[in-house]
Design a protein around this motif. Structure first.
Motif, PDB file in Angstrom:
ATOM      1  N   GLY A  40       0.757  -1.327   0.120  1.00 19.88           N
ATOM      2  CA  GLY A  40      -0.037  -0.134   0.231  1.00 19.88           C
ATOM      3  C   GLY A  40       0.681   1.685  -0.825  1.00 19.88           C
ATOM      4  N   GLY A  41       0.552   2.356   0.497  1.00 18.32           N
ATOM      5  CA  GLY A  41       1.092   3.228   1.008  1.00 18.32           C
ATOM      6  C   GLY A  41       2.187   3.641   1.278  1.00 18.32           C
ATOM      7  N   ASP A  45       5.634   5.558  -1.159  1.00 20.67           N
ATOM      8  CA  ASP A  45       5.857   6.400  -0.450  1.00 20.67           C
ATOM      9  C   ASP A  45       7.747   6.284  -0.420  1.00 20.67           C
ATOM     10  N   ASP A  56       2.616  -0.722   6.605  1.00 27.04           N
ATOM     11  CA  ASP A  56       0.925  -1.267   6.330  1.00 27.04           C
ATOM     12  C   ASP A  56       1.512  -2.908   5.471  1.00 27.04           C
ATOM     13  N   ARG A 127      -7.610  -6.321  -4.717  1.00 28.45           N
ATOM     14  CA  ARG A 127      -8.959  -5.512  -3.899  1.00 28.45           C
ATOM     15  C   ARG A 127      -8.824  -3.927  -4.290  1.00 28.45           C
ATOM     16  N   ARG A 128      -7.260  -3.482  -4.571  1.00 32.62           N
ATOM     17  CA  ARG A 128      -6.879  -2.109  -3.812  1.00 32.62           C
ATOM     18  C   ARG A 128      -7.281  -1.294  -4.626  1.00 32.62           C
ATOM     19  N   ASP A 129      -7.064  -0.124  -4.628  1.00 32.52           N
ATOM     20  CA  ASP A 129      -8.020   1.165  -5.373  1.00 32.52           C
ATOM     21  C   ASP A 129      -7.307   1.638  -6.725  1.00 32.52           C
ATOM     22  N   ASN A 133      -0.824   1.865  -5.356  1.00 33.16           N
ATOM     23  CA  ASN A 133      -1.320   1.346  -4.436  1.00 33.16           C
ATOM     24  C   ASN A 133      -1.818   0.169  -4.000  1.00 33.16           C
ATOM     25  N   ASP A 173     -17.128   0.595  -5.120  1.00 35.17           N
ATOM     26  CA  ASP A 173     -16.482   1.460  -5.056  1.00 35.17           C
ATOM     27  C   ASP A 173     -16.530   2.924  -4.463  1.00 35.17           C
ATOM     28  N   THR A 175     -16.296   6.204  -3.311  1.00 32.11           N
ATOM     29  CA  THR A 175     -15.216   6.299  -2.116  1.00 32.11           C
ATOM     30  C   THR A 175     -13.907   6.981  -3.208  1.00 32.11           C
ATOM     31  N   ARG A 179     -10.901   9.455  -3.761  1.00 32.15           N
ATOM     32  CA  ARG A 179      -9.933   8.967  -3.183  1.00 32.15           C
ATOM     33  C   ARG A 179      -8.613   9.675  -4.428  1.00 32.15           C
ATOM     34  N   ARG A 182      -7.667  12.733  -3.988  1.00 33.70           N
ATOM     35  CA  ARG A 182      -6.922  13.343  -2.788  1.00 33.70           C
ATOM     36  C   ARG A 182      -5.685  13.013  -3.360  1.00 33.70           C
ATOM     37  N   PHE A 183      -5.457  11.827  -4.349  1.00 38.85           N
ATOM     38  CA  PHE A 183      -3.544  11.373  -4.188  1.00 38.85           C
ATOM     39  C   PHE A 183      -3.362  11.953  -5.435  1.00 38.85           C
ATOM     40  N   ARG A 186      -2.487  15.182  -3.790  1.00 34.49           N
ATOM     41  CA  ARG A 186      -1.467  15.692  -2.931  1.00 34.49           C
ATOM     42  C   ARG A 186      -0.111  15.277  -3.702  1.00 34.49           C
TER      43      ARG A 186
HETATM   44  P1  ATP Z   1      -1.874   7.768   3.037  1.00 36.67           P
HETATM   45  O1  ATP Z   1      -0.498   8.340   3.085  1.00 36.67           O
HETATM   46  O2  ATP Z   1      -3.290   9.018   2.862  1.00 36.67           O
HETATM   47  O3  ATP Z   1      -2.182   7.152   4.213  1.00 36.67           O
HETATM   48  P2  ATP Z   1      -2.389   5.361   1.789  1.00 36.67           P
HETATM   49  O4  ATP Z   1      -2.414   4.916   0.630  1.00 36.67           O
HETATM   50  O5  ATP Z   1      -1.782   4.621   2.634  1.00 36.67           O
HETATM   51  O6  ATP Z   1      -2.735   6.577   2.157  1.00 36.67           O
HETATM   52  P3  ATP Z   1      -5.068   3.929   3.724  1.00 36.67           P
HETATM   53  O7  ATP Z   1      -6.931   4.905   3.517  1.00 36.67           O
HETATM   54  O8  ATP Z   1      -4.270   3.973   4.509  1.00 36.67           O
HETATM   55  O9  ATP Z   1      -3.875   5.019   2.566  1.00 36.67           O
HETATM   56  O10 ATP Z   1      -5.137   2.942   2.668  1.00 36.67           O
HETATM   57  C1  ATP Z   1      -4.379   1.843   3.102  1.00 36.67           C
HETATM   58  C2  ATP Z   1      -3.847   0.691   1.561  1.00 36.67           C
HETATM   59  O11 ATP Z   1      -5.205   0.177   1.590  1.00 36.67           O
HETATM   60  C3  ATP Z   1      -4.293   2.018   0.407  1.00 36.67           C
HETATM   61  O12 ATP Z   1      -2.559   2.064   0.118  1.00 36.67           O
HETATM   62  C4  ATP Z   1      -4.945   0.979  -1.054  1.00 36.67           C
HETATM   63  O13 ATP Z   1      -3.969   0.242  -0.975  1.00 36.67           O
HETATM   64  C5  ATP Z   1      -5.851   0.387   0.268  1.00 36.67           C
HETATM   65  N1  ATP Z   1      -7.007   1.122  -0.066  1.00 36.67           N
HETATM   66  C6  ATP Z   1      -7.559   2.094   1.092  1.00 36.67           C
HETATM   67  N2  ATP Z   1      -9.069   2.526   0.912  1.00 36.67           N
HETATM   68  C7  ATP Z   1      -9.070   1.479  -0.108  1.00 36.67           C
HETATM   69  C8  ATP Z   1      -9.822   1.746  -1.059  1.00 36.67           C
HETATM   70  N3  ATP Z   1     -11.653   2.300  -0.851  1.00 36.67           N
HETATM   71  N4  ATP Z   1     -10.522   0.612  -1.997  1.00 36.67           N
HETATM   72  C9  ATP Z   1      -9.368  -0.080  -2.234  1.00 36.67           C
HETATM   73  N5  ATP Z   1      -8.451   0.039  -1.334  1.00 36.67           N
HETATM   74  C10 ATP Z   1      -7.751   0.683  -0.783  1.00 36.67           C
END
Ligand code: ATP
Length: 429
Positions: A40-41, A45, A56, A127-129, A133, A173, A175, A179, A182-183, A186
């Motif tokens: 993930g994030g 990063d 994560d 399953r991720r966005d 990520n 999803d 929402t 997101r 936002r990304f 950002r």
């Molecule tokens: P941030 O830097 O804002 O914390 P993040 O990428 O770490 O961003 P989180 O909201 O902490 O985002 O979520 C962690 C991970 O979970 C994301 O990187 C993404 O892979 C997954 N995720 C979060 N929300 C969703 C969603 N609505 N649909 C699919 N995957 C999601």
């Protein structure tokens, strides 16, 4: 594809708190004979060279069991979320590790929450966005540093692109639309053309309007906690519209200046009072953003989105009180005690917003003066001191305290002895 050695180099460069956790997890993975990944994030990063202290992890089997063992090794606090197969480990220094079992998600009904089953790392990434990520990195012993990038996340990261994983993503999803914005804003990226066209389709299908309101609330709060909230709202308006929040909502040009002034006012406050509690800047943004709604519509909206009581109270208090505060504070003559009585019961957020929104220089000056000179003023004496002077407990107490406080705030008395002396003068009259 990025090489194992390059990832290991990046992991080795991390601050020691993160590095230690990752290497202890690697040992634990070896002992437990289980696949463990950073995802993930954090990976996004890491590759961008941006600081991120939110680890994560996903585990191929039994994430909660792994989290329990890791929390013991780290002597950290553990919270299990059994229903989701996830756990959060929080170290004494505040560092947080989210740990989950790899999972597969099915969306039986569009826009509703998915059914979750245990799955492979591929399922978990699917399953991720967005692709950026949806990258992972092995941290189990043998494969330590091996990179998993099934959807071309690294290429999108290099091309500064926000891209969904499949065409059903926003139906599953919606929402994710918020997101995406936002990304994009950002990171100064661009939403990819096909992804954008599916956002436009989602708009036609009014998908965001169908999502549970508290989920929208959470995503909006995340937007408002970012560094560029105005440009995010503007972009969301441009590619979807903001009417999914409420049909009366508008993004006035003036709001950009207001957001900017909120930032400046908060910086002023923090630099003058570094030891006071952290301000909820997002709450000031939202109170300003929703200010043009009528009190009735605002109240309904806050209830519908299930804002927490304390947050709702502050947002409504600003709506209800601002005009009165501004009128009183802009008067030519205002005794200090009155200024104190008006502002003291209000939260910092409401007062700072009044400073920002008011067009009266007098109001602005008085709010600053209140914080700098009067807000911290308190009586040193208490009820016991009055009893020791032979005063009987009762309504008189309140009256005496008010008189002493007035003298104190007007700078006539300062020390405890002076306060006591003043009480003696009052009772002798
Ligand atoms: P941030 O830097 O804002 O914390 P993040 O990428 O770490 O961003 P989180 O909201 O902490 O985002 O979520 C962690 C991970 O979970 C994301 O990187 C993404 O892979 C997954 N995720 C979060 N929300 C969703 C969603 N609505 N649909 C699919 N995957 C999601």
């Amino acid at each position: 594809m990025i090489k194992k050695d390059s990832i290991i180099k990046l992991l080795n460069k991390l601050p020691s708190q993160l590095h230690d956790i990752i290497f202890l997890s690697r040992e634990l993975a070896k002992k437990e004979k289980v696949g463990v990944y950073l995802v993930g994030g954090f990976i996004r990063d890491l590759l961008l060279g941006k600081e991120n202290f939110d680890l994560d992890m996903v585990i191929e089997k039994n994430g909660i069991g792994f989290a329990t063992k890791l929390s013991k090794i780290l002597n950290a606090h553990l919270v299990k979320h059994r229903a989701f197969g996830t756990a959060t480990v929080t170290k004494k220094d505040g560092l947080k590790i989210d740990i989950a079992t790899c999972r597969k998600e099915f969306y039986p009904n569009p826009t509703e929450l998915p059914i979750v089953r245990q799955g492979s790392i591929e399922d978990d990434l699917f399953r991720r966005d967005f692709t950026i990520n949806a990258m992972a990195c092995h941290i189990d012993f043998e494969k330590f540093g091996q990179f998993v990038d099934i959807f071309g996340g690294l290429r999108d990261l290099k091309d500064s692109r926000i891209r969904f994983l499949h065409e059903g993503s926003f139906v599953d999803d919606p929402t994710r639309i918020i997101r995406a914005v936002r990304f994009e804003q950002r990171l100064d990226f661009c939403i990819d053309t096909k992804t954008l066209s599916f956002i436009k389709q989602a708009k036609k299908m009014k998908l965001l309007e169908k999502v549970q309101k508290h989920r929208i609330r959470d995503e909006l709060i995340l937007v408002l906690k970012e560094r560029k909230p105005y440009s995010m709202l503007k972009r969301l308006k441009q590619i979807y519209s903001l009417s999914f929040i409420n049909k009366n909502i508008n993004l006035s040009k003036n709001l950009k200046r207001v957001f900017c002034d909120i930032d400046k006012a908060c910086m002023w406050f923090v630099s003058n009072f570094p030891q006071r509690r952290i301000l909820d800047i997002w709450l000031m943004y939202i109170a300003a953003f929703l200010y043009d709604l009528s009190p009735r519509v605002l109240f309904r909206l806050l209830n519908k989105y299930a804002f927490f009581r304390g947050d709702k109270k502050r947002i409504i208090s600003f709506k209800k009180e601002f005009r009165k505060i501004d009128k009183n504070l802009s008067m030519e003559r205002l005794p200090v005690i009155k200024l104190h009585n008006i502002l003291y019961p209000l939260s910092y957020e409401v007062i700072i917003l009044a400073l920002v929104i008011s067009e009266s220089q007098q109001t602005k000056k008085r709010v600053r003066e209140f914080f700098l000179k009067y807000h911290h003023k308190k009586l040193i004496i208490n009820g016991k001191d009055l009893l020791s002077l032979g005063i009987k407990a009762g309504p008189e107490f309140r009256e005496i305290f008010q008189k002493v406080f007035r003298a104190k705030i007007n700078g006539k008395i300062h020390t405890k002895e002076e306060e006591l002396e003043f009480v003696k003068q009052i009772i002798s009259r």
